[in-house]
Design an enzyme around this catalytic site. Structure first.
Site, mmCIF file in Angstrom:
data_model
loop_
_atom_site.group_PDB
_atom_site.id
_atom_site.type_symbol
_atom_site.label_atom_id
_atom_site.label_comp_id
_atom_site.label_asym_id
_atom_site.label_seq_id
_atom_site.Cartn_x
_atom_site.Cartn_y
_atom_site.Cartn_z
ATOM 1 N N ARG A 58 0.817 -1.217 0.000
ATOM 2 C CA ARG A 58 0.000 0.000 0.000
ATOM 3 C C ARG A 58 0.848 1.264 0.000
ATOM 4 O O ARG A 58 0.397 2.319 -0.452
ATOM 5 C CB ARG A 58 -0.993 -0.004 1.163
ATOM 6 C CG ARG A 58 -2.015 -1.144 1.026
ATOM 7 C CD ARG A 58 -3.078 -1.147 2.083
ATOM 8 N NE ARG A 58 -2.568 -1.299 3.435
ATOM 9 C CZ ARG A 58 -3.322 -1.320 4.518
ATOM 10 N NH1 ARG A 58 -4.632 -1.204 4.417
ATOM 11 N NH2 ARG A 58 -2.788 -1.468 5.707
ATOM 12 N N GLU A 89 4.520 -7.384 13.109
ATOM 13 C CA GLU A 89 3.593 -7.757 14.178
ATOM 14 C C GLU A 89 3.228 -9.231 14.159
ATOM 15 O O GLU A 89 2.925 -9.811 15.186
ATOM 16 C CB GLU A 89 2.272 -6.978 14.082
ATOM 17 C CG GLU A 89 2.337 -5.493 14.040
ATOM 18 C CD GLU A 89 2.598 -4.936 12.653
ATOM 19 O OE1 GLU A 89 1.662 -4.747 11.864
ATOM 20 O OE2 GLU A 89 3.776 -4.700 12.352
#
Length: 180
Positions: free
Chosen positions: A64, A101
């Site tokens: 993105r 993460e």
């Protein structure tokens, strides 16, 4: 909270437990569909004018970040450098491994681009693993990193990253976050 912030948030969908349990994924796809002008305006407004004047290229972080950096490069007439996942760019490349993460990954960028003043561009800043890796990668390629343009910062999830961070939104500007 500004009207611009509220308007941008209204086009972001939060998907709970994606890509794994405990993670809240911010889906920017609805924002990209009909809000390119306001999105680009907000990105540019978040970066200090003197840094925009100084930058040679924007470093786009897969995937993105490609969208956001392309908007900035097109509007400002600056260059665009790509950071991709391992094996996606032709050699020679420089790479770094990093933690995110929900796993481990490796990022690479072309080793053949001459030194430039750059701004790293990505969509969401959570723990900072990706941003640290891209900064390390840029420095390995002898680029001068002026800072990072982040669309959505989640500041409670990361410590000081030792970089100028310019963000459009943070999780505290989310309308429901302020309702209490």
């Amino acid at each position: 909270m500004s009207n611009m912030s509220t308007s941008l948030w209204s086009h972001i969908r939060t998907v709970q437990d994606f890509p794994k349990p405990g993670i809240s994924f911010f889906d920017l796809t609805p924002l990209f569909m009909n809000n390119i002008g306001p999105l680009t305006d907000a990105l540019i407004a978040s970066i200090p004018a003197e840094k925009l004047a100084e930058v040679d290229s924007f470093i786009a972080v897969e995937a993105r970040g490609f969208v956001l950096a392309s908007l900035l490069a097109q509007r400002t007439g600056k260059g665009l450098l790509l950071v991709r996942k391992a094996g996606k760019l032709p050699p020679p490349v420089v790479g770094v491994g990093y933690s995110l993460e929900y796993g481990l990954d490796r990022l690479e960028m072309s080793a053949e681009v001459q030194s430039q003043k750059v701004i790293i561009v990505d969509d969401v800043l959570a723990t900072g693993g990706t941003l640290k890796a891209v900064n390390e990668l840029a420095e390995k390629c002898n680029h001068k990193v002026l800072g990072a343009s982040i669309f959505l910062d989640l500041p409670d999830l990361h410590s000081d990253l030792g970089l100028n961070i310019w963000s459009v939104l943070d999780d505290k500007s989310k309308p429901e976050a302020n309702a209490a």
